[in-house]
Design a protein around this motif. Structure first.
Motif, PDB file in Angstrom:
ATOM      1  N   ASP A  64     -13.790  42.909   6.068  1.00  0.00           N
ATOM      2  CA  ASP A  64     -13.571  42.012   7.189  1.00  0.00           C
ATOM      3  C   ASP A  64     -12.153  42.248   7.703  1.00  0.00           C
ATOM      4  O   ASP A  64     -11.306  42.802   6.981  1.00  0.00           O
ATOM      5  CB  ASP A  64     -13.752  40.554   6.765  1.00  0.00           C
ATOM      6  CG  ASP A  64     -14.012  39.626   7.942  1.00  0.00           C
ATOM      7  OD1 ASP A  64     -14.128  38.403   7.719  1.00  0.00           O
ATOM      8  OD2 ASP A  64     -14.092  40.114   9.089  1.00  0.00           O
ATOM      9  N   TYR A  65     -11.901  41.831   8.931  1.00  0.00           N
ATOM     10  CA  TYR A  65     -10.625  42.106   9.566  1.00  0.00           C
ATOM     11  C   TYR A  65     -10.163  40.906  10.386  1.00  0.00           C
ATOM     12  O   TYR A  65     -10.983  40.146  10.921  1.00  0.00           O
ATOM     13  CB  TYR A  65     -10.738  43.313  10.501  1.00  0.00           C
ATOM     14  CG  TYR A  65     -11.145  44.579   9.795  1.00  0.00           C
ATOM     15  CD1 TYR A  65     -12.476  44.929   9.637  1.00  0.00           C
ATOM     16  CD2 TYR A  65     -10.173  45.436   9.267  1.00  0.00           C
ATOM     17  CE1 TYR A  65     -12.846  46.075   8.963  1.00  0.00           C
ATOM     18  CE2 TYR A  65     -10.535  46.592   8.598  1.00  0.00           C
ATOM     19  CZ  TYR A  65     -11.874  46.898   8.453  1.00  0.00           C
ATOM     20  OH  TYR A  65     -12.236  48.035   7.787  1.00  0.00           O
ATOM     21  N   ALA A  66      -8.863  40.791  10.504  1.00  0.00           N
ATOM     22  CA  ALA A  66      -8.317  39.825  11.449  1.00  0.00           C
ATOM     23  C   ALA A  66      -8.728  40.249  12.855  1.00  0.00           C
ATOM     24  O   ALA A  66      -8.826  41.454  13.146  1.00  0.00           O
ATOM     25  CB  ALA A  66      -6.800  39.781  11.328  1.00  0.00           C
ATOM     26  N   ASP A  67      -8.959  39.284  13.712  1.00  0.00           N
ATOM     27  CA  ASP A  67      -9.387  39.603  15.077  1.00  0.00           C
ATOM     28  C   ASP A  67      -8.401  40.531  15.779  1.00  0.00           C
ATOM     29  O   ASP A  67      -8.802  41.386  16.579  1.00  0.00           O
ATOM     30  CB  ASP A  67      -9.540  38.311  15.886  1.00  0.00           C
ATOM     31  CG  ASP A  67     -10.765  37.508  15.475  1.00  0.00           C
ATOM     32  OD1 ASP A  67     -10.815  36.309  15.809  1.00  0.00           O
ATOM     33  OD2 ASP A  67     -11.657  38.070  14.819  1.00  0.00           O
ATOM     34  N   SER A  68      -7.135  40.380  15.479  1.00  0.00           N
ATOM     35  CA  SER A  68      -6.111  41.148  16.178  1.00  0.00           C
ATOM     36  C   SER A  68      -6.147  42.637  15.866  1.00  0.00           C
ATOM     37  O   SER A  68      -5.551  43.438  16.586  1.00  0.00           O
ATOM     38  CB  SER A  68      -4.720  40.594  15.840  1.00  0.00           C
ATOM     39  OG  SER A  68      -4.484  40.669  14.450  1.00  0.00           O
ATOM     40  N   VAL A  69      -6.841  43.035  14.787  1.00  0.00           N
ATOM     41  CA  VAL A  69      -6.850  44.450  14.401  1.00  0.00           C
ATOM     42  C   VAL A  69      -8.242  45.049  14.397  1.00  0.00           C
ATOM     43  O   VAL A  69      -8.395  46.255  14.140  1.00  0.00           O
ATOM     44  CB  VAL A  69      -6.194  44.661  13.022  1.00  0.00           C
ATOM     45  CG1 VAL A  69      -4.793  44.059  13.004  1.00  0.00           C
ATOM     46  CG2 VAL A  69      -7.050  44.097  11.907  1.00  0.00           C
ATOM     47  N   LYS A  70      -9.244  44.248  14.677  1.00  0.00           N
ATOM     48  CA  LYS A  70     -10.619  44.765  14.645  1.00  0.00           C
ATOM     49  C   LYS A  70     -10.772  45.929  15.599  1.00  0.00           C
ATOM     50  O   LYS A  70     -10.316  45.884  16.736  1.00  0.00           O
ATOM     51  CB  LYS A  70     -11.607  43.650  15.014  1.00  0.00           C
ATOM     52  CG  LYS A  70     -11.942  42.736  13.865  1.00  0.00           C
ATOM     53  CD  LYS A  70     -12.950  41.674  14.254  1.00  0.00           C
ATOM     54  CE  LYS A  70     -13.264  40.769  13.077  1.00  0.00           C
ATOM     55  NZ  LYS A  70     -14.175  39.654  13.433  1.00  0.00           N
ATOM     56  N   GLY A  71     -11.417  46.969  15.106  1.00  0.00           N
ATOM     57  CA  GLY A  71     -11.645  48.158  15.910  1.00  0.00           C
ATOM     58  C   GLY A  71     -10.513  49.158  15.847  1.00  0.00           C
ATOM     59  O   GLY A  71     -10.659  50.292  16.311  1.00  0.00           O
ATOM     60  N   ARG A  72      -9.371  48.753  15.286  1.00  0.00           N
ATOM     61  CA  ARG A  72      -8.223  49.659  15.210  1.00  0.00           C
ATOM     62  C   ARG A  72      -7.796  49.941  13.773  1.00  0.00           C
ATOM     63  O   ARG A  72      -7.231  50.992  13.495  1.00  0.00           O
ATOM     64  CB  ARG A  72      -7.042  49.079  15.986  1.00  0.00           C
ATOM     65  CG  ARG A  72      -7.328  48.887  17.466  1.00  0.00           C
ATOM     66  CD  ARG A  72      -6.098  48.420  18.237  1.00  0.00           C
ATOM     67  NE  ARG A  72      -5.624  47.121  17.785  1.00  0.00           N
ATOM     68  CZ  ARG A  72      -4.467  46.932  17.162  1.00  0.00           C
ATOM     69  NH1 ARG A  72      -3.658  47.954  16.929  1.00  0.00           N
ATOM     70  NH2 ARG A  72      -4.093  45.715  16.789  1.00  0.00           N
ATOM     71  N   PHE A  73      -8.023  49.004  12.865  1.00  0.00           N
ATOM     72  CA  PHE A  73      -7.652  49.171  11.462  1.00  0.00           C
ATOM     73  C   PHE A  73      -8.910  49.338  10.628  1.00  0.00           C
ATOM     74  O   PHE A  73      -9.951  48.725  10.918  1.00  0.00           O
ATOM     75  CB  PHE A  73      -6.879  47.957  10.950  1.00  0.00           C
ATOM     76  CG  PHE A  73      -5.468  47.811  11.478  1.00  0.00           C
ATOM     77  CD1 PHE A  73      -5.036  48.501  12.590  1.00  0.00           C
ATOM     78  CD2 PHE A  73      -4.579  46.977  10.837  1.00  0.00           C
ATOM     79  CE1 PHE A  73      -3.743  48.371  13.075  1.00  0.00           C
ATOM     80  CE2 PHE A  73      -3.283  46.816  11.299  1.00  0.00           C
ATOM     81  CZ  PHE A  73      -2.862  47.510  12.421  1.00  0.00           C
ATOM     82  N   THR A  74      -8.809  50.139   9.572  1.00  0.00           N
ATOM     83  CA  THR A  74      -9.926  50.333   8.655  1.00  0.00           C
ATOM     84  C   THR A  74      -9.430  50.254   7.224  1.00  0.00           C
ATOM     85  O   THR A  74      -8.517  51.003   6.848  1.00  0.00           O
ATOM     86  CB  THR A  74     -10.606  51.689   8.885  1.00  0.00           C
ATOM     87  OG1 THR A  74     -11.036  51.788  10.249  1.00  0.00           O
ATOM     88  CG2 THR A  74     -11.809  51.845   7.965  1.00  0.00           C
ATOM     89  N   ILE A  75     -10.029  49.380   6.449  1.00  0.00           N
ATOM     90  CA  ILE A  75      -9.712  49.282   5.023  1.00  0.00           C
ATOM     91  C   ILE A  75     -10.755  50.079   4.247  1.00  0.00           C
ATOM     92  O   ILE A  75     -11.942  50.052   4.580  1.00  0.00           O
ATOM     93  CB  ILE A  75      -9.661  47.806   4.552  1.00  0.00           C
ATOM     94  CG1 ILE A  75      -9.156  47.705   3.121  1.00  0.00           C
ATOM     95  CG2 ILE A  75     -11.018  47.121   4.716  1.00  0.00           C
ATOM     96  CD1 ILE A  75      -8.889  46.264   2.667  1.00  0.00           C
ATOM     97  N   SER A  76     -10.291  50.780   3.234  1.00  0.00           N
ATOM     98  CA  SER A  76     -11.212  51.557   2.405  1.00  0.00           C
ATOM     99  C   SER A  76     -10.601  51.726   1.021  1.00  0.00           C
ATOM    100  O   SER A  76      -9.440  51.403   0.800  1.00  0.00           O
ATOM    101  CB  SER A  76     -11.493  52.926   3.037  1.00  0.00           C
ATOM    102  OG  SER A  76     -10.312  53.691   3.108  1.00  0.00           O
ATOM    103  N   GLN A  77     -11.399  52.235   0.122  1.00  0.00           N
ATOM    104  CA  GLN A  77     -10.900  52.471  -1.231  1.00  0.00           C
ATOM    105  C   GLN A  77     -11.467  53.765  -1.775  1.00  0.00           C
ATOM    106  O   GLN A  77     -12.531  54.221  -1.359  1.00  0.00           O
ATOM    107  CB  GLN A  77     -11.301  51.322  -2.163  1.00  0.00           C
ATOM    108  CG  GLN A  77     -12.798  51.165  -2.361  1.00  0.00           C
ATOM    109  CD  GLN A  77     -13.141  50.145  -3.431  1.00  0.00           C
ATOM    110  OE1 GLN A  77     -12.326  49.802  -4.283  1.00  0.00           O
ATOM    111  NE2 GLN A  77     -14.370  49.652  -3.392  1.00  0.00           N
ATOM    112  N   ASP A  78     -10.719  54.362  -2.676  1.00  0.00           N
ATOM    113  CA  ASP A  78     -11.184  55.496  -3.450  1.00  0.00           C
ATOM    114  C   ASP A  78     -11.137  55.038  -4.898  1.00  0.00           C
ATOM    115  O   ASP A  78     -10.067  54.998  -5.511  1.00  0.00           O
ATOM    116  CB  ASP A  78     -10.296  56.721  -3.223  1.00  0.00           C
ATOM    117  CG  ASP A  78     -10.837  57.961  -3.901  1.00  0.00           C
ATOM    118  OD1 ASP A  78     -11.469  57.822  -4.977  1.00  0.00           O
ATOM    119  OD2 ASP A  78     -10.610  59.068  -3.388  1.00  0.00           O
TER     120      ASP A  78
END
Length: 136
Positions: A64-78
């Motif tokens: 999930d993302y803050a509205d201010s960063v949706k579409g521009r930030f991506t969280i992921s893990q390895d």
């Protein structure tokens, strides 16, 4: 017991990109929350990107993302590298802040369901932060 160490911060022009990394020592078990928060000067800490993971009954990742960063930030893990990432694109001046990764174990065997771990009160492990500065 658990340690989190952020890296990848720096200075970038508006519209540019950065990828933050959070190296995590320790095993957070079969279900956990991991997220990125940021704090700009004079502002309260705010959540940016959130991830919940569990392996029962099947492996599930919720983000999930803050509205201010949706579409521009991506969280992921390895998971093999025990590393959490935050890919940031199209950065704006408002992104200037110290970015922190945070983590919290959940009970082993917990069904993640629709959980997205957006509350800062969930987190009991925090990194030292990495500075991101966006200039015009």
């Amino acid at each position: 017991q658990f340690q989190l160490a952020e890296s990848g911060g720096g200075s970038v022009q508006a519209g540019g990109s950065l990828r933050l990394s959070c190296a995590i020592s320790g095993n957070f078990g079969s279900s956990y929350c991991m997220s990125w928060f940021r704090q700009a000067p004079g502002n309260e800490r705010e959540g940016v990107a959130f991830l919940a993971w569990g392996d029962w009954p099947t492996e599930t990742t919720n983000t999930d993302y803050a509205d201010s960063v949706k579409g521009r930030f991506t969280i992921s893990q390895d998971r093999a590298k025990n590393t959490l990432y935050l890919q940031m694109q199209d950065l704006t001046l408002e992104a200037t802040a110290i970015y922190y990764c945070a983590a919290s174990r959940l009970p082993d065997g917990l069904w993640i369901g629709g959980r997205t771990c957006t509350s800062s009160s969930l987190y009991n492990y925090w990194g030292q932060g990495t500075q991101v500065t966006v200039s015009s």
